[in-house]
Structure formats: structure tokens, C-alpha cells
Write a protein that holds these residues in place. Structure first.
Motif, PDB file in Angstrom:
ATOM      1  N   TRP A   1       9.125   3.628   2.756  1.00 38.40           N
ATOM      2  CA  TRP A   1      10.288   3.254   1.958  1.00 38.40           C
ATOM      3  C   TRP A   1      10.977   4.502   1.401  1.00 38.40           C
ATOM      4  O   TRP A   1      12.212   4.585   1.363  1.00 38.40           O
ATOM      5  CB  TRP A   1       9.821   2.338   0.824  1.00 38.40           C
ATOM      6  N   LEU A   2      10.187   5.489   0.976  1.00 35.43           N
ATOM      7  CA  LEU A   2      10.760   6.707   0.430  1.00 35.43           C
ATOM      8  C   LEU A   2      11.607   7.453   1.454  1.00 35.43           C
ATOM      9  O   LEU A   2      12.706   7.923   1.150  1.00 35.43           O
ATOM     10  CB  LEU A   2       9.642   7.623  -0.078  1.00 35.43           C
ATOM     11  N   LEU A   3      11.096   7.564   2.672  1.00 32.42           N
ATOM     12  CA  LEU A   3      11.832   8.302   3.705  1.00 32.42           C
ATOM     13  C   LEU A   3      13.104   7.586   4.120  1.00 32.42           C
ATOM     14  O   LEU A   3      14.067   8.218   4.567  1.00 32.42           O
ATOM     15  CB  LEU A   3      10.926   8.537   4.915  1.00 32.42           C
ATOM     16  N   LEU A   4      13.130   6.256   3.977  1.00 34.42           N
ATOM     17  CA  LEU A   4      14.341   5.499   4.300  1.00 34.42           C
ATOM     18  C   LEU A   4      15.379   5.600   3.191  1.00 34.42           C
ATOM     19  O   LEU A   4      16.585   5.580   3.455  1.00 34.42           O
ATOM     20  CB  LEU A   4      13.997   4.023   4.549  1.00 34.42           C
ATOM     21  N   ARG A   5      14.928   5.713   1.941  1.00 34.11           N
ATOM     22  CA  ARG A   5      15.845   5.679   0.796  1.00 34.11           C
ATOM     23  C   ARG A   5      16.260   7.069   0.310  1.00 34.11           C
ATOM     24  O   ARG A   5      17.238   7.196  -0.427  1.00 34.11           O
ATOM     25  CB  ARG A   5      15.171   4.940  -0.367  1.00 34.11           C
TER      26      ARG A   5
ATOM     27  N   GLY B   1       0.810  -1.212   0.000  1.00 38.64           N
ATOM     28  CA  GLY B   1       0.000   0.000   0.000  1.00 38.64           C
ATOM     29  C   GLY B   1       0.846   1.266   0.000  1.00 38.64           C
ATOM     30  O   GLY B   1       2.072   1.237   0.153  1.00 38.64           O
ATOM     31  N   LEU B   2       0.172   2.393  -0.153  1.00 36.69           N
ATOM     32  CA  LEU B   2       0.872   3.673  -0.246  1.00 36.69           C
ATOM     33  C   LEU B   2       1.590   4.033   1.045  1.00 36.69           C
ATOM     34  O   LEU B   2       2.604   4.728   1.017  1.00 36.69           O
ATOM     35  CB  LEU B   2      -0.121   4.778  -0.621  1.00 36.69           C
ATOM     36  N   ALA B   3       1.088   3.571   2.189  1.00 37.11           N
ATOM     37  CA  ALA B   3       1.772   3.853   3.454  1.00 37.11           C
ATOM     38  C   ALA B   3       3.151   3.199   3.466  1.00 37.11           C
ATOM     39  O   ALA B   3       4.133   3.791   3.936  1.00 37.11           O
ATOM     40  CB  ALA B   3       0.927   3.354   4.627  1.00 37.11           C
TER      41      ALA B   3
ATOM     42  N   VAL C   1       9.218  15.335   3.901  1.00 45.20           N
ATOM     43  CA  VAL C   1       7.909  14.733   4.145  1.00 45.20           C
ATOM     44  C   VAL C   1       7.510  14.017   2.856  1.00 45.20           C
ATOM     45  O   VAL C   1       8.171  14.143   1.824  1.00 45.20           O
ATOM     46  CB  VAL C   1       6.842  15.793   4.517  1.00 45.20           C
ATOM     47  N   THR C   2       6.451  13.248   2.918  1.00 43.67           N
ATOM     48  CA  THR C   2       5.958  12.575   1.722  1.00 43.67           C
ATOM     49  C   THR C   2       4.705  13.278   1.219  1.00 43.67           C
ATOM     50  O   THR C   2       3.883  13.746   2.002  1.00 43.67           O
ATOM     51  CB  THR C   2       5.640  11.096   2.005  1.00 43.67           C
ATOM     52  N   MET C   3       4.589  13.343  -0.077  1.00 36.16           N
ATOM     53  CA  MET C   3       3.431  13.965  -0.720  1.00 36.16           C
ATOM     54  C   MET C   3       2.853  12.965  -1.715  1.00 36.16           C
ATOM     55  O   MET C   3       3.558  12.507  -2.622  1.00 36.16           O
ATOM     56  CB  MET C   3       3.840  15.243  -1.448  1.00 36.16           C
ATOM     57  N   ARG C   4       1.604  12.602  -1.535  1.00 31.61           N
ATOM     58  CA  ARG C   4       0.967  11.650  -2.435  1.00 31.61           C
ATOM     59  C   ARG C   4       0.554  12.337  -3.727  1.00 31.61           C
ATOM     60  O   ARG C   4       0.011  13.438  -3.723  1.00 31.61           O
ATOM     61  CB  ARG C   4      -0.243  10.997  -1.775  1.00 31.61           C
ATOM     62  N   HIS C   5       0.847  11.657  -4.808  1.00 34.88           N
ATOM     63  CA  HIS C   5       0.476  12.131  -6.129  1.00 34.88           C
ATOM     64  C   HIS C   5       0.273  10.897  -6.997  1.00 34.88           C
ATOM     65  O   HIS C   5       1.112  10.004  -7.010  1.00 34.88           O
ATOM     66  CB  HIS C   5       1.578  13.027  -6.714  1.00 34.88           C
ATOM     67  N   PRO C   6      -0.846  10.813  -7.690  1.00 36.43           N
ATOM     68  CA  PRO C   6      -1.080   9.620  -8.515  1.00 36.43           C
ATOM     69  C   PRO C   6       0.088   9.386  -9.487  1.00 36.43           C
ATOM     70  O   PRO C   6       0.571  10.346 -10.090  1.00 36.43           O
ATOM     71  CB  PRO C   6      -2.366   9.952  -9.271  1.00 36.43           C
TER      72      PRO C   6
END
Length: 345
Positions: free
Chosen positions: A85-89, A78-80, A106-111
Motif C-alpha cells: 500500500w505504501l509503494l502505491l500511495r 499484515g505488514l506485507a 523501498v520500504t523499511m520496517r520500523h515498529p
């Protein structure tokens, strides 16, 4: 992590010296390390850490529909999970066109996925939808899915993922329907012939799609033959829905208890919801208007429990629910996992 180092040999003393550098010294802090001869294909690499394998699948535009499929993203966590994973990499803002970047990300959701951006860019880009942001999010999704597949197959980033392995992961995750025709054709190594723009009627020969060939080969195969009775890639239990069942028209219908041995067997192999240890019993809901003398709740209202916690629940239901949570809530969480994994459909 693997290192490629050039040794300095003191033959008379029988000593081999290695100089990894300060950044790679941590590899030797764990104790013993594995030493092997460098293969010929690494002759051109410089000394130091062996870089991660290049993943050609990430650059294949024909596979993008698979990687961005909602079923694939859901099966990968899932997106969570993608945001974690993004914040770790990532340690820098992924949006390169800003004149200023804050040091915190921070993370920003975008399709179809998400991006790792700094606070400043998050405020600037929030609620925006552009093809540039979509491409960055798509690249993140593809890299994350490949990482997830490699980890689930027991590999690391030093291995190049193949289409066949990607298809096998999709099948084992219960999302075989997401496999595209192109993927199935390459996984089965079917010849790819260019399609002519003009056909003669005598040249038109019907051919089976590669996805149907793959489906036929999967039909009847089960990775767990002792309990999984449905074809691999299909739901374990197909819940039929009858909105106009005859009993609904009776004034006082006779209740029928819903039973399903296949679902009970699946519940039994799940970890205990209290301690995570292997479960011993599928516990049927008691209290809450369910259970009682010579009665038992439907099989759908079950929980995997180890013997100790099963006995504890029957000894004092109120105390158990105060410590571990309400039974209906725990059952809803289990059902949500069953539906998400394709066990129920």
C-alpha cells in the motif's frame, strides 16, 4: 473519483460545456459519467477533483492503541500488505531530514509498521530506532488501516469513517477483543462524564465497562446463522488441548477420529484451492498414511475442492499433486488461514 466543475451553458443549443483540465480528462474516457447537484457543504471547494475526506479518527490519540494492535494489523492484511500500500500511495521519500534522496523507493520496517524511503535513506536509517521514525510508521499504519476498513465496508476515501463502523469491522474480522473501552463507549454513545479526583464513599457506584456491554450485545449474534454457531467475534471452532489425555498412557490406545461439522461447513464455503471457484466438497486427505478402506482422515485434514478437481484428485493423486501442489502443503496453507482469521483458536 468525483469532480466539482463549473458548467458553461449554451441554452439555445442545449449544450453544457465542462472543462476538467488535462489531469482529470481520464474520468471521461470510461464512457458514461454520473452527474449530480453539488451539495451545500461543497460550496467553498474550488473546481476540480473533490479531495479525500478528512479522517478525524487518524488524529485521535485515544484510538492509537487499537490501530497499532497486532491483531488489527494482522486482520488488515499484515505488514506485507502495508508495504504494498505504501509503494502505491507514496512517490517521495518519507524521511524529510536527508540532504539527498534517491529517485527509487523501498520500504523499511520500523515498529509499529513501515515507511517508504529512498535507497539512500534506507541505508542510512537501517537498524535505527527513533521516536521520529516510530511516529512516521504509526501514521502510515493508521492511514492504511482506515483505507482497508473503508474498502472492506464498500466505501472509498471520500467518506469519513466513524467509530461505530470501525468497531463493526473489528467484530466482522474476528478481532472484537481489540476494541478499546474508549471505542466501545463512543460506538454505544454512552455519556462520557469527567471523573472527579476525590470520591465520597456514598458516591461510588459500580458501573459496567462499555466493552462488557458490547460483548453482551454480541453474545449469541451470528452474521451467518446457518453455519456459524459461535458468538460473533469468537472463534468458530475452539480446539481443546488435553496434554494428559487418558489414551496416551495406554500401550495400544484405540484411535479416535476427530470430527467437527462446524469446521467442515466452513471448509465447504471456501473457494477451491485449485481454481478459486466455489467448492462443492470438503476433500479429506488421502495417501500420506491417511485414508484407505473404510477409513477417513480427521476433519482437520480437509481441503475445499470443486467437483472437477475433487474427481481429478481421486482419479490420479500423483498427477494432481504434481500440478497443484502436495496435499499436506495445501492443508497447512488452509489451516494457517483458518487460525489467522480466528476460525480456529
Amino acid at each position: 473519483m468525483r469532480l466539482l466543475l463549473r458548467p458553461e451553458i449554451a441554452r439555445q443549443m442545449g449544450i453544457v460545456l465542462l472543462k476538467p483540465g488535462n489531469d482529470l480528462m481520464g474520468v471521461f474516457a470510461q464512457g458514461r459519467v454520473l452527474v449530480e447537484e453539488a451539495p451545500a457543504n461543497m460550496a467553498h471547494l474550488p473546481s476540480g477533483r473533490i479531495p479525500d475526506a478528512r479522517q478525524p479518527l487518524a488524529e485521535d490519540h485515544l484510538l492509537r492503541p487499537f490501530f497499532t494492535d497486532e491483531r488489527v494489523i494482522r486482520a488488515a492484511g499484515g505488514l506485507a500488505a502495508l508495504e504494498h500500500w505504501l509503494l502505491l500511495r507514496t512517490d517521495i521519500c518519507q524521511y524529510p531530514h536527508a540532504s539527498y534522496h534517491h529517485h527509487e523507493l523501498v520500504t523499511m520496517r520500523h515498529p509499529p509498521g513501515a515507511l517508504a524511503v529512498c535507497w539512500h535513506c534506507d541505508n542510512e536509517l537501517r537498524q535505527q530506532t527513533t521516536e521520529q521514525l516510530a511516529e512516521l510508521a504509526r501514521e502510515n499504519v493508521i492511514a492504511w488501516v482506515i483505507d482497508t476498513v473503508l474498502a472492506s465496508l464498500g466505501y472509498n476515501r471520500e467518506r469519513e469513517l466513524s467509530v461505530a463502523e470501525l468497531c463493526w469491522w473489528a467484530v466482522s474480522a474476528g478481532i472484537a477483543g481489540a476494541i478499546t473501552e474508549e471505542m466501545a463507549q463512543r460506538a454505544l454513545r454512552l455519556p462520557s462524564e469527567p471523573e472527579p479526583t476525590v470520591y465520597r464513599e456514598s458516591d461510588i457506584v459500580p458501573a459496567l465497562p462499555a466493552t462488557s456491554i458490547l460483548e453482551n450485545r454480541l453474545d449469541g449474534y451470528s452474521a451467518e446463522p446457518d453455519w456459524q454457531e459461535q458468538p460473533l467475534g469468537q472463534p468458530l471452532v475452539d480446539v481443546a488441548v488435553e496434554p494428559e489425555a487418558p489414551a496416551t498412557f495406554f500401550a495400544r490406545p484405540k484411535r479416535i477420529r476427530w470430527t467437527n461439522p462446524a469446521f467442515i461447513k466452513w471448509v465447504k464455503i471456501q473457494p477451491c484451492v485449485c481454481c478459486g471457484k466455489p467448492s462443492d466438497d470438503p476433500h479429506h486427505l488421502i495417501g500420506w498414511g491417511q485414508g484407505g478402506t473404510a477409513t477417513k482422515a480427521h476433519d482437520i485434514f480437509t481441503l475445499p475442492l470443486c467437483r472437477r478437481h475433487h474427481d481429478q484428485l481421486h482419479h490420479d493423486r500423483i498427477k494432481f499433486e504434481q500440478e497443484f501442489g502436495l496435499q499436506p502443503v495445501l492443508i497447512i496453507q488452509l489451516l494457517d488461514r483458518a487460525f489467522a482469521l480466528g476460525v480456529l483458536a
